[in-house]
Scaffold this motif. Structure first.
Motif, mmCIF file in Angstrom:
data_model
loop_
_atom_site.group_PDB
_atom_site.id
_atom_site.type_symbol
_atom_site.label_atom_id
_atom_site.label_comp_id
_atom_site.label_asym_id
_atom_site.label_seq_id
_atom_site.Cartn_x
_atom_site.Cartn_y
_atom_site.Cartn_z
ATOM 1 N N GLY A 82 0.828 -1.198 0.000
ATOM 2 C CA GLY A 82 0.000 0.000 0.000
ATOM 3 C C GLY A 82 0.863 1.249 0.000
ATOM 4 O O GLY A 82 2.094 1.180 0.106
ATOM 5 N N LYS A 97 -4.606 0.924 1.453
ATOM 6 C CA LYS A 97 -4.131 -0.448 1.648
ATOM 7 C C LYS A 97 -3.892 -1.149 0.317
ATOM 8 O O LYS A 97 -4.645 -0.975 -0.632
ATOM 9 N N PHE A 101 -3.695 -6.782 2.260
ATOM 10 C CA PHE A 101 -4.733 -6.714 3.291
ATOM 11 C C PHE A 101 -5.926 -7.555 2.852
ATOM 12 O O PHE A 101 -6.971 -7.045 2.446
ATOM 13 N N TYR A 137 0.389 -1.723 10.703
ATOM 14 C CA TYR A 137 -0.986 -2.082 10.344
ATOM 15 C C TYR A 137 -1.138 -3.595 10.477
ATOM 16 O O TYR A 137 -0.362 -4.357 9.900
ATOM 17 N N LEU A 139 -2.783 -7.149 9.824
ATOM 18 C CA LEU A 139 -3.488 -7.782 8.713
ATOM 19 C C LEU A 139 -4.703 -8.551 9.220
ATOM 20 O O LEU A 139 -4.722 -9.007 10.368
#
Length: 317
Positions: A82, A97, A101, A137, A139
């Motif tokens: 991303g 994203k 993801f 981030y 997943l």
């Protein structure tokens, strides 16, 4: 979720996948075993053997999100993970994203991308998260990478380093279908009159995670633990064919896969046959053979099979 439910759901998933895939029952069972063990899969074989179809079929049957990335020499890490984009309305950067993801990510022809892009998947595969511009981030779960590569065509490719190969729980080869199976493929295609195969979702992402948790309740005796240890030790002590044997990550892979295989068979305990079923796909790609074997037709799988024959199997009552 109990082990009996894992077995029931697992067999329903396999039946749905078999609507699209003819034959290859053992490969499909090992793929589902790896998914239940919360691991990643490397499919290494020639083009046109339904590797992509297998990944898509499992995603549909599992009822999870699916994304595909075609790896090419110009693919950048941001194309997978991303990128932050400046929003002129809010005057702030927004993170958009990438395809990573998702629940099942198909990394098609992973060895065609340069090492920098290949390594972008490393943190995602190992930690279940990605870090971009200092931000982490998480997943979605489950998160399974199914990567494919062509073992024959090496021109313009970047072979996966051992450290990244080790992140795949199994390496599987599909192989050509039998003559009768190939005829059945043609018959089915004529009967449905279109390319797509209707596969119904059997589970949901939440249920898949529950199935993975249930595998942790499968009992493993000390005799089985010793058997796993003996197999790993044998890969390190074979100085004739093997340069470097399996690491402790290999023994953990054997443990996870044998428990998942037992659960899929409807048992809440592991027997030696479970270990033997998963040992070759779990350990072959972790072995580095002697240099003089590189130019022969001796494969890591054949060496692993010979080792299994030599390691004493514990008596199970």
């Amino acid at each position: 979720m109990k082990v009996e439910e894992v077995s029931s759901k697992g067999n329903q998933i396999l039946e749905e996948v078999k609507k699209a895939i003819v034959g290859k029952d053992e490969v499909l069972r090992l793929m589902l075993t790896t998914i239940l063990a919360d691991g990643h899969i490397l499919l290494e074989d020639l083009p046109g053997l339904a590797k992509t179809l297998m990944a898509k079929s499992f995603a549909r049957a599992l009822g999870v999100q699916f994304a595909r990335v075609q790896f090419t020499p110009d693919l950048l890490p941001s194309d997978i993970l991303g990128v932050s984009v400046f929003n002129q309305k809010t005057l702030e950067f927004e993170f958009r994203k990438g395809p990573v993801f998702t629940n099942v990510l198909l990394a098609d022809e992973i060895n065609r991308a340069p090492p920098k892009t290949q390594s972008a998947l490393l943190e995602a595969m190992q930690e279940g998260q990605v870090t971009i511009e200092g931000n982490t981030y998480v997943l979605p779960r489950p998160f399974i990478v199914i990567a494919t590569q062509n073992p024959i065509e090496q021109e313009g490719t970047y072979p996966l380093p051992e450290a990244q190969l080790d992140r795949f729980l199994v390496r599987l080869r599909v192989g050509y279908p039998l003559r009768e199976e190939e005829m059945e493929i043609l018959r089915r295609r004529m009967a449905r009159k279109r390319e797509e195969v209707d596969i119904k979702p059997v589970t949901s992402p939440e249920e898949v995670v529950e199935m993975q948790r249930a595998v942790e309740d499968v009992y493993v005796s000390d005799a089985i633990l010793e058997y796993i240890t003996n197999i790993i030790t044998a890969t390190r002590e074979d100085k004739k064919d093997i340069e470097i044997g399996a690491s402790p990550r290999g023994s953990l892979a054997l443990l996870k896969l044998s428990r998942a295989y037992a659960a899929l068979e409807g048992r809440d305990y592991v027997i030696p046959d479970d270990v033997k079923k998963v040992a070759v796909p779990a350990l072959s790609h972790r072995l580095i053979l002697k240099r003089e074997l590189w130019y022969t037709r001796v494969s890591q799988e054949s060496i692993m099979e010979k080792l299994l024959d030599r390691v004493p199997v514990p008596k199970f009552e």
